[in-house]
Design a protein around this motif. Structure first.
Motif, mmCIF file in Angstrom:
data_model
loop_
_atom_site.group_PDB
_atom_site.id
_atom_site.type_symbol
_atom_site.label_atom_id
_atom_site.label_comp_id
_atom_site.label_asym_id
_atom_site.label_seq_id
_atom_site.Cartn_x
_atom_site.Cartn_y
_atom_site.Cartn_z
ATOM 1 N N LEU A 62 0.817 -1.210 0.000
ATOM 2 C CA LEU A 62 0.000 0.000 0.000
ATOM 3 C C LEU A 62 0.853 1.264 0.000
ATOM 4 O O LEU A 62 0.386 2.331 -0.422
ATOM 5 C CB LEU A 62 -0.940 0.000 1.208
ATOM 6 C CG LEU A 62 -2.055 -1.063 1.208
ATOM 7 C CD1 LEU A 62 -2.809 -1.049 2.529
ATOM 8 C CD2 LEU A 62 -3.023 -0.821 0.051
ATOM 9 N N TRP A 63 2.105 1.160 0.476
ATOM 10 C CA TRP A 63 2.984 2.326 0.552
ATOM 11 C C TRP A 63 3.985 2.359 -0.593
ATOM 12 O O TRP A 63 4.991 3.050 -0.520
ATOM 13 C CB TRP A 63 3.706 2.344 1.896
ATOM 14 C CG TRP A 63 2.825 2.822 2.992
ATOM 15 C CD1 TRP A 63 2.729 4.077 3.493
ATOM 16 C CD2 TRP A 63 1.878 2.033 3.730
ATOM 17 N NE1 TRP A 63 1.783 4.135 4.489
ATOM 18 C CE2 TRP A 63 1.242 2.887 4.660
ATOM 19 C CE3 TRP A 63 1.502 0.698 3.703
ATOM 20 C CZ2 TRP A 63 0.265 2.449 5.536
ATOM 21 C CZ3 TRP A 63 0.524 0.253 4.575
ATOM 22 C CH2 TRP A 63 -0.080 1.118 5.478
ATOM 23 N N TYR A 83 -0.358 3.213 -3.584
ATOM 24 C CA TYR A 83 -1.499 2.323 -3.762
ATOM 25 C C TYR A 83 -2.619 2.631 -2.764
ATOM 26 O O TYR A 83 -3.794 2.450 -3.069
ATOM 27 C CB TYR A 83 -1.059 0.865 -3.619
ATOM 28 C CG TYR A 83 -0.388 0.319 -4.852
ATOM 29 C CD1 TYR A 83 -1.068 0.209 -6.051
ATOM 30 C CD2 TYR A 83 0.941 -0.086 -4.809
ATOM 31 C CE1 TYR A 83 -0.451 -0.294 -7.189
ATOM 32 C CE2 TYR A 83 1.570 -0.594 -5.929
ATOM 33 C CZ TYR A 83 0.880 -0.697 -7.127
ATOM 34 O OH TYR A 83 1.490 -1.190 -8.244
ATOM 35 N N TRP A 84 -2.258 3.084 -1.560
ATOM 36 C CA TRP A 84 -3.307 3.406 -0.595
ATOM 37 C C TRP A 84 -4.098 4.630 -1.054
ATOM 38 O O TRP A 84 -5.291 4.738 -0.765
ATOM 39 C CB TRP A 84 -2.730 3.629 0.799
ATOM 40 C CG TRP A 84 -1.860 4.831 0.981
ATOM 41 C CD1 TRP A 84 -0.510 4.890 0.911
ATOM 42 C CD2 TRP A 84 -2.290 6.172 1.276
ATOM 43 N NE1 TRP A 84 -0.054 6.169 1.130
ATOM 44 C CE2 TRP A 84 -1.135 6.973 1.374
ATOM 45 C CE3 TRP A 84 -3.539 6.762 1.482
ATOM 46 C CZ2 TRP A 84 -1.193 8.333 1.648
ATOM 47 C CZ3 TRP A 84 -3.600 8.117 1.762
ATOM 48 C CH2 TRP A 84 -2.435 8.893 1.846
ATOM 49 N N PHE A 87 -6.505 3.297 -3.490
ATOM 50 C CA PHE A 87 -7.611 2.689 -2.745
ATOM 51 C C PHE A 87 -8.619 3.749 -2.310
ATOM 52 O O PHE A 87 -9.836 3.555 -2.427
ATOM 53 C CB PHE A 87 -7.053 1.944 -1.531
ATOM 54 C CG PHE A 87 -8.096 1.465 -0.566
ATOM 55 C CD1 PHE A 87 -8.835 0.323 -0.831
ATOM 56 C CD2 PHE A 87 -8.340 2.149 0.622
ATOM 57 C CE1 PHE A 87 -9.799 -0.130 0.056
ATOM 58 C CE2 PHE A 87 -9.298 1.706 1.513
ATOM 59 C CZ PHE A 87 -10.034 0.559 1.227
#
Length: 396
Positions: A62-63, A83-84, A87
């Motif tokens: 996510l990072w 990626y977060w 999201f």
């Protein structure tokens, strides 16, 4: 003369497989153990398969930099974002189309549902045709219709169709004026919240007054007038300003304004029109569940047709309408995932699609996506159950 105590001591319960209580406890323990063993086997088998394929697990991805663009987002996003953040873009886009769809579908569904019961033959027949046609056509097919057959066949940017209020529509989507707020406008929003709270309090006071004295108070007009006065006073006192930046057609595209992509417009239209057909049936069933004697009683009091519907029929019908209406809200939110078929960057498209393909973290991505839809569904259900408890008839 001998005396006997009529109170006999309760027999002590002994462990026996013939005792239904004992068997019930044993069955629950066995089922719980089997479920736990199944989950342990699933987790262990997954870990073994991941190691065999040399795949890592965890949410550290996510990072990492996403490396792709998203066509539409409510906040800045580019290839250097994480990626977060992707999201969050998918989540906010999902919530955006769900909120728009719920509001518009509720309004349209109630209108069509009431129209089906109209004494006007033409209106009731048209409403019936709408319901029977729309709800029997698959939603995905309707999304394709709005996207490919309607929006994509619109004229080019140079020949955009101008709508009222400086609004334009073309192949690239819907262009509307963009509101611009200054720093002082936060006080106006705070005044608006206070006005809504005061409006609710006024409604409760008027209801208690009606039950106590039988005198009706014009809650709507009084609350509306007081709200307008309060917001206007705060607006002028704070010096807040609200401007609109209209879209202006340049040589090749529009400058300024707010661009709503055709994917968002098509998905919102499809979800609204499709869900409204089911809400209309819920409204019709709820109204017909109210005894006709209530209508006759309202007529004997001299209430007009609109007042009978608003003050007598619909409040009693809501206890029947709310439970299936909640299901339709949940269906609309989950059906927003079909936006991936027309390229709308909602959660399934952005996260379960692009992010999953790039990272290969299937378990983590799917789990987060499932958790989001679970939270949205439980939150919607909790809110609607609270409202249902507020409108439920209290038996004395």
């Amino acid at each position: 003369m001998a005396s006997f105590d009529s109170a006999q001591p309760a027999p002590q319960r002994t462990f026996s497989l013939n005792d239904p209580v004992v068997r019930g406890v044993i069955y629950q323990i066995v089922v719980a153990a089997l479920v736990i063993l199944f989950l342990v086997w699933i987790i262990n088998n997954t870990a073994i398969n991941l190691r065999a394929q040399n795949k890592t697990s965890g949410f550290d991805f996510l990072w990492k930099t996403a490396g792709f663009d998203i066509s539409f987002s409510l906040f800045p996003f580019d290839r250097t974002s994480f990626y977060w953040e992707a999201f969050l873009v998918g989540l906010t886009n999902t919530i955006l189309v769900a909120v728009i769809g719920i509001v518009l579908a509720t309004f349209l569904g109630f209108t069509i549902g009431i129209a089906r019961l109209s004494s006007n033959y033409l209106i009731s027949r048209l409403a019936t045709v709408y319901v029977e046609t729309i709800r029997n056509i698959p939603l995905l097919l309707q999304l394709f219709f709005w996207y490919f057959a309607v929006l994509k066949t619109m004229p080019a940017v140079r020949n955009s169709i101008q709508l009222p209020l400086d609004t334009f529509i073309n192949q690239r989507g819907l262009f509307v004026p963009k509101p611009i707020f200054d720093d002082q406008f936060i006080f106006v929003l705070a005044a608006l919240v206070v006005a809504v709270i005061g409006w609710i309090a006024l409604g409760r006071w008027a209801k208690a007054r009606l039950e106590r004295t039988g005198e009706r108070f014009p809650v709507f007009w009084a609350g509306l007038g007081a709200s307008i006065v309060l917001v206007a006073i705060v607006w002028f006192a704070s010096g807040a300003s609200l401007a609109f930046d209209p879209p202006v057609l340049n040589r090749f595209n529009f400058k300024g304004g707010l661009e709503l992509p055709p994917e968002l417009v098509a998905l919102a239209l499809g979800l609204t029109i499709y869900t409204a057909s089911f809400i209309a049936e819920n409204v019709r069933a709820g109204i017909q569940s109210v005894s006709y004697g209530q209508t006759e009683a309202a007529q004997s009091l001299g209430l007009k047709e609109n007042d009978r519907l608003r003050l007598v029929i619909v409040p009693q019908a809501m206890r029947v309408i709310i439970p299936p209406l909640t299901s339709q809200y949940l269906n609309l939110t989950k059906n927003s995932s079909l936006g991936a078929a027309i390229g709308y960057p909602e959660l399934v498209n952005v996260f379960t699609g692009t992010t999953l393909n790039q990272t290969g973290r299937a378990i983590e991505v799917i789990s987060l996506t499932m958790l989001v839809y679970l939270i949205l569904s439980l939150g919607t259900s909790a809110l609607m159950n609270w409202y249902n408890a507020r409108v439920a008839l209290v038996e004395r």
